[in-house]
Design a protein around this motif. Structure first.
Motif, PDB file in Angstrom:
ATOM      1  N   ILE A 260       0.808  -1.229  -0.044  1.00 20.07           N
ATOM      2  CA  ILE A 260      -0.047   0.131   0.035  1.00 20.07           C
ATOM      3  C   ILE A 260       1.071   1.349  -0.027  1.00 20.07           C
ATOM      4  CG2 ILE A 260      -1.911   1.275   1.229  1.00 20.07           C
ATOM      5  CD1 ILE A 260      -2.705  -1.302   2.552  1.00 20.07           C
ATOM      6  N   GLN A 261       2.018   1.293   0.741  1.00 21.85           N
ATOM      7  CA  GLN A 261       2.758   2.376   0.872  1.00 21.85           C
ATOM      8  C   GLN A 261       3.426   2.738  -0.471  1.00 21.85           C
ATOM      9  OE1 GLN A 261       6.250   1.715   3.358  1.00 21.85           O
ATOM     10  NE2 GLN A 261       6.900   3.893   3.145  1.00 21.85           N
ATOM     11  N   LYS A 262       3.880   1.660  -1.115  1.00 19.27           N
ATOM     12  CA  LYS A 262       4.217   1.630  -2.689  1.00 19.27           C
ATOM     13  C   LYS A 262       3.545   2.093  -3.587  1.00 19.27           C
ATOM     14  CE  LYS A 262       6.496  -0.972  -6.192  1.00 19.27           C
ATOM     15  NZ  LYS A 262       6.844  -2.309  -6.896  1.00 19.27           N
ATOM     16  N   GLU A 263       2.105   1.928  -3.549  1.00 17.80           N
ATOM     17  CA  GLU A 263       0.959   2.323  -4.143  1.00 17.80           C
ATOM     18  C   GLU A 263       0.588   3.641  -4.094  1.00 17.80           C
ATOM     19  OE1 GLU A 263      -1.588   1.961  -7.462  1.00 17.80           O
ATOM     20  OE2 GLU A 263       0.149   0.637  -6.739  1.00 17.80           O
ATOM     21  N   ALA A 264       1.035   4.193  -2.656  1.00 18.89           N
ATOM     22  CA  ALA A 264       0.341   5.706  -2.249  1.00 18.89           C
ATOM     23  C   ALA A 264       1.424   6.446  -2.556  1.00 18.89           C
ATOM     24  CB  ALA A 264       0.139   5.574  -0.913  1.00 18.89           C
ATOM     25  N   GLY A 265       2.765   6.261  -2.880  1.00 22.20           N
ATOM     26  CA  GLY A 265       3.692   7.080  -3.167  1.00 22.20           C
ATOM     27  C   GLY A 265       4.267   7.854  -1.928  1.00 22.20           C
ATOM     28  N   ALA A 266       4.519   9.081  -1.780  1.00 25.12           N
ATOM     29  CA  ALA A 266       4.870   9.914  -0.996  1.00 25.12           C
ATOM     30  C   ALA A 266       3.955   9.785   0.330  1.00 25.12           C
ATOM     31  CB  ALA A 266       5.118  11.234  -1.048  1.00 25.12           C
ATOM     32  N   ALA A 267       2.625   9.712   0.134  1.00 24.82           N
ATOM     33  CA  ALA A 267       1.634   9.622   1.200  1.00 24.82           C
ATOM     34  C   ALA A 267       1.719   8.241   1.934  1.00 24.82           C
ATOM     35  CB  ALA A 267       0.238   9.699   0.526  1.00 24.82           C
ATOM     36  N   GLY A 268       2.266   7.238   1.234  1.00 26.87           N
ATOM     37  CA  GLY A 268       2.731   6.033   2.011  1.00 26.87           C
ATOM     38  C   GLY A 268       2.986   6.083   3.575  1.00 26.87           C
ATOM     39  N   GLU A 269       3.694   7.317   3.660  1.00 20.56           N
ATOM     40  CA  GLU A 269       4.356   7.545   5.156  1.00 20.56           C
ATOM     41  C   GLU A 269       3.297   7.279   6.199  1.00 20.56           C
ATOM     42  OE1 GLU A 269       7.446   7.157   6.062  1.00 20.56           O
ATOM     43  OE2 GLU A 269       8.300   7.200   4.068  1.00 20.56           O
ATOM     44  N   TYR A 270       2.077   7.657   5.869  1.00 23.83           N
ATOM     45  CA  TYR A 270       0.861   7.747   6.564  1.00 23.83           C
ATOM     46  C   TYR A 270      -0.058   6.605   6.528  1.00 23.83           C
ATOM     47  CZ  TYR A 270       2.267  12.750   7.096  1.00 23.83           C
ATOM     48  OH  TYR A 270       3.083  13.704   7.371  1.00 23.83           O
ATOM     49  N   VAL A 271       0.497   5.390   5.798  1.00 21.17           N
ATOM     50  CA  VAL A 271      -0.323   4.081   5.848  1.00 21.17           C
ATOM     51  C   VAL A 271      -0.435   3.333   7.348  1.00 21.17           C
ATOM     52  CG1 VAL A 271      -0.391   1.971   5.036  1.00 21.17           C
ATOM     53  CG2 VAL A 271      -0.120   3.786   3.406  1.00 21.17           C
ATOM     54  N   HIS A 272      -1.412   3.122   7.545  1.00 23.41           N
ATOM     55  CA  HIS A 272      -1.513   2.131   8.755  1.00 23.41           C
ATOM     56  C   HIS A 272      -1.057   2.921  10.198  1.00 23.41           C
ATOM     57  CE1 HIS A 272      -1.472  -1.887  10.378  1.00 23.41           C
ATOM     58  NE2 HIS A 272      -0.569  -1.794  10.963  1.00 23.41           N
ATOM     59  N   PHE A 273      -1.250   4.250  10.124  1.00 22.56           N
ATOM     60  CA  PHE A 273      -0.876   5.146  11.151  1.00 22.56           C
ATOM     61  C   PHE A 273      -1.659   5.069  12.404  1.00 22.56           C
ATOM     62  CE2 PHE A 273      -0.158   9.247  12.935  1.00 22.56           C
ATOM     63  CZ  PHE A 273       1.287   9.719  12.548  1.00 22.56           C
ATOM     64  N   GLY A 274      -0.668   4.349  13.338  1.00 19.81           N
ATOM     65  CA  GLY A 274      -1.119   4.114  14.826  1.00 19.81           C
ATOM     66  C   GLY A 274      -1.942   2.681  14.911  1.00 19.81           C
ATOM     67  N   ALA A 275      -2.277   1.957  13.791  1.00 20.88           N
ATOM     68  CA  ALA A 275      -2.758   0.826  13.977  1.00 20.88           C
ATOM     69  C   ALA A 275      -1.618  -0.449  14.236  1.00 20.88           C
ATOM     70  CB  ALA A 275      -3.722   0.515  12.633  1.00 20.88           C
ATOM     71  N   THR A 276      -2.495  -1.571  14.712  1.00 28.03           N
ATOM     72  CA  THR A 276      -1.614  -2.703  14.814  1.00 28.03           C
ATOM     73  C   THR A 276      -2.130  -3.490  13.658  1.00 28.03           C
ATOM     74  OG1 THR A 276      -0.553  -4.370  16.221  1.00 28.03           O
ATOM     75  CG2 THR A 276      -2.839  -3.802  16.620  1.00 28.03           C
ATOM     76  N   THR A 277      -1.388  -4.764  13.390  1.00 29.19           N
ATOM     77  CA  THR A 277      -1.663  -5.825  12.625  1.00 29.19           C
ATOM     78  C   THR A 277      -2.976  -6.422  12.946  1.00 29.19           C
ATOM     79  OG1 THR A 277       0.460  -6.234  11.901  1.00 29.19           O
ATOM     80  CG2 THR A 277      -1.283  -7.970  11.658  1.00 29.19           C
ATOM     81  N   GLN A 278      -3.396  -6.821  14.171  1.00 30.26           N
ATOM     82  CA  GLN A 278      -4.345  -7.275  14.558  1.00 30.26           C
ATOM     83  C   GLN A 278      -5.575  -6.369  14.497  1.00 30.26           C
ATOM     84  OE1 GLN A 278      -3.877  -9.989  17.789  1.00 30.26           O
ATOM     85  NE2 GLN A 278      -6.041 -10.539  18.156  1.00 30.26           N
ATOM     86  N   ASP A 279      -5.370  -5.302  14.470  1.00 33.99           N
ATOM     87  CA  ASP A 279      -6.573  -4.410  14.196  1.00 33.99           C
ATOM     88  C   ASP A 279      -7.290  -4.529  12.893  1.00 33.99           C
ATOM     89  OD1 ASP A 279      -6.501  -2.551  16.719  1.00 33.99           O
ATOM     90  OD2 ASP A 279      -5.065  -1.332  15.924  1.00 33.99           O
ATOM     91  N   ILE A 280      -6.378  -4.727  11.967  1.00 36.08           N
ATOM     92  CA  ILE A 280      -6.781  -4.823  10.576  1.00 36.08           C
ATOM     93  C   ILE A 280      -7.462  -6.121  10.294  1.00 36.08           C
ATOM     94  CG2 ILE A 280      -6.078  -4.384   8.124  1.00 36.08           C
ATOM     95  CD1 ILE A 280      -5.705  -1.982   9.991  1.00 36.08           C
ATOM     96  N   VAL A 281      -6.595  -7.197  10.785  1.00 35.27           N
ATOM     97  CA  VAL A 281      -6.905  -8.653  10.262  1.00 35.27           C
ATOM     98  C   VAL A 281      -8.217  -8.991  11.172  1.00 35.27           C
ATOM     99  CG1 VAL A 281      -6.102 -10.919  10.583  1.00 35.27           C
ATOM    100  CG2 VAL A 281      -4.697  -9.194   9.939  1.00 35.27           C
ATOM    101  N   ASP A 282      -8.423  -8.495  12.336  1.00 31.87           N
ATOM    102  CA  ASP A 282      -9.518  -8.884  12.921  1.00 31.87           C
ATOM    103  C   ASP A 282     -10.786  -8.155  12.514  1.00 31.87           C
ATOM    104  OD1 ASP A 282      -8.521 -10.593  14.777  1.00 31.87           O
ATOM    105  OD2 ASP A 282      -8.453  -9.221  16.594  1.00 31.87           O
ATOM    106  N   THR A 283     -10.772  -6.777  12.098  1.00 31.63           N
ATOM    107  CA  THR A 283     -11.822  -6.235  11.356  1.00 31.63           C
ATOM    108  C   THR A 283     -12.108  -6.747  10.236  1.00 31.63           C
ATOM    109  OG1 THR A 283     -11.121  -4.163  12.934  1.00 31.63           O
ATOM    110  CG2 THR A 283     -12.480  -3.875  11.012  1.00 31.63           C
ATOM    111  N   GLY A 284     -10.893  -7.207   9.147  1.00 35.01           N
ATOM    112  CA  GLY A 284     -11.349  -7.823   8.005  1.00 35.01           C
ATOM    113  C   GLY A 284     -11.849  -8.840   8.227  1.00 35.01           C
TER     114      GLY A 284
END
Length: 457
Positions: free
Chosen positions: A91-115
């Motif tokens: 996702i960082q690569k796809e978002a370019g410079a904005a990719g620095e803010y990807v997944h900001f503050g989250a942990t892996t389990q936040d995303i995987v559980d919610t997914g």
């Protein structure tokens, strides 16, 4: 090509539906993860936690899976030995410079559980629709066979007359409760989780609760009162309800299987020209659909047990319990989808052999009505005395393979008080179904009152 029955090309449709498999495929799993990362960025952009422009770039980068390769992400995950970091990097690569803010503050389990919750919600909608369809079909069949008399059996043996419609109505009522459970658990179960490494929102700052609330609103999931990283009861509740549904489905499959036995011959599953029963016995018309329906319940129950095992969590969270859910949740949903689809197909082409039912009603030459005889004799001689007399007559008729009526007429006390015509009238199975037919109407009325069944046309 697959390595599990769920994915084997020649077997997969026996173990799941194409629609349900799509929900649990890698591509859809990735799609849900991208959706969550996009919603998180949007929420953080709106709240000023990350730049609005960066949020928009991340949202644009997570709209579709088109520019992502599941195989490439998987290869990187294997190299770096982390289940989600490769997705973040993509996702960082796809978002370019904005990719620095990807997944900001989250942990892996936040995303995987919610997914997982998003996938579970998609599965739930399919299952709820199928359960509703089965209720409609069972209601129609119960009404059609409301007065079709058949043998009722206890302990595997003939007991009393009942009706096929009554048997179906028992299952109909059961499915009504399953639908109620599905409806009742919806708001309680489908809740996301976005609160950081140990659920304290520390990485999100003072707006952490607002970040979670807004993100989950965008995802159309409920908001937790507190982190559930170490509280897996929602998955267990969902799995438990599906276990009950599967239990009913397996029971129906097994009952139909038994009623199709050559020696019973009261039902047959739909048979199409060219359908093969055996590779060596050309005459065979096997209950393949009934067996398939019954066979998946043990697999579901074992997977549900795994989900219950995942409720044991070390400290604030661990990956030992987590991984059990990855195994079991897809299997439970996929197997139950196959069972529901199978029962729908079975009910759509079920062959009811009313002549076979009649043959079985008469098989014991009147013994099926021994209870009726006992109560009639008991009106003059007393119920307990009647039981002893009728028992002796019944055992003699069974052992000598004679007509029950003949033996009853040879019993002095019975012959003294009743005529042959009276005794023969007691031995009509259709006249001793109790309130079975009325109960069919009561079940249907109850489900309509609860708005679980549409009005039958």
């Amino acid at each position: 090509m697959g390595a599990h029955v769920i994915d084997l090309v020649m077997l997969k449709n026996n173990f799941g539906t194409a629609e349900m498999r799509e929900i649990w495929k890698d591509t859809n799993r990735l799609r849900q993860h991208l959706k969550i990362e996009g919603a998180l960025a949007q929420a953080e952009g709106e709240l000023g936690i990350i730049p609005s422009a960066a949020a928009q770039k991340i949202q644009a980068a997570t709209q579709t899976t088109t520019n992502y390769s599941v195989e490439d992400i998987a290869a990187e995950a294997a190299r770096i030995k982390h289940s989600f970091m490769a997705t973040i990097n993509a996702i960082q690569k796809e978002a370019g410079a904005a990719g620095e803010y990807v997944h900001f503050g989250a942990t892996t389990q936040d995303i995987v559980d919610t997914g997982a919750m998003l996938q579970l919600k998609q599965s739930y909608l399919l299952i709820r629709k199928e359960v509703q369809d089965i209720i409609e079909r069972l209601a129609k069949a119960s009404k059609s066979y409301q007065y079709t008399t058949m043998v009722g059996r206890t302990h595997g043996m003939q007991a009393l007359p009942t009706t096929f419609g009554y048997k179906l109505a028992v299952w109909l009522d059961e499915f009504g409760r399953h639908l109620e459970r599905l409806l009742e658990m919806k708001d309680r179960v489908f809740v996301g989780n976005l609160n950081g490494a140990i659920g304290s929102y520390a990485s999100f700052g003072p707006q952490g609760i607002e970040v979670e609330k807004r993100t989950l609103e965008l995802l159309e999931l409920g908001v937790p009162t507190i982190s559930w990283q170490s509280a897996r009861d929602r998955f267990s509740e969902y799995a438990s309800v599906l276990a009950l549904i599967s239990g009913t489905l397996g029971k129906i499959g097994n009952e139909f299987y038994n009623l199709m036995r050559t020696e019973i011959n009261e039902l047959e599953e739909g048979f199409s020209k060219g359908k093969i029963g055996s590779s060596t016995m050309p005459h065979k018309r096997n209950p393949a659909a009934f067996e398939g329906l019954a066979s998946l319940t043990p697999a579901v129950l074992k997977s549900v047990a795994l989900i219950h095992e995942s409720m044991h969590v070390e400290h604030e969270r661990d990956a030992m319990s987590w991984r059990l859910e990855w195994i079991a949740l897809p299997e439970i949903n996929i197997y139950v989808s196959a069972q529901l689809a199978s029962l729908k197909a079975i009910l759509g082409d079920l062959r009811v052999n009313e002549a076979g039912m009649r043959t079985n009603l008469e098989r014991q030459q009147g013994l099926l009505l021994s209870e009726k005889v006992m109560f009639e004799v008991g009106k003059k001689l007393g119920k307990q005395t009647a039981h002893h007399l009728v028992y002796e007559c019944a055992m003699q008729a069974f052992e000598e393979q004679r007509l029950f009526a003949e033996i009853l007429l040879e019993q002095p006390q019975i012959a003294k008080n009743y005529t042959k015509a009276e005794i023969e009238a007691w031995l009509v199975a259709d006249d001793y179904i109790g309130l079975a037919a009325e109960k069919v109407d009561q079940v249907i009325a109850h489900l309509k009152e609860r708005k679980l069944l549409k009005e039958q046309g």
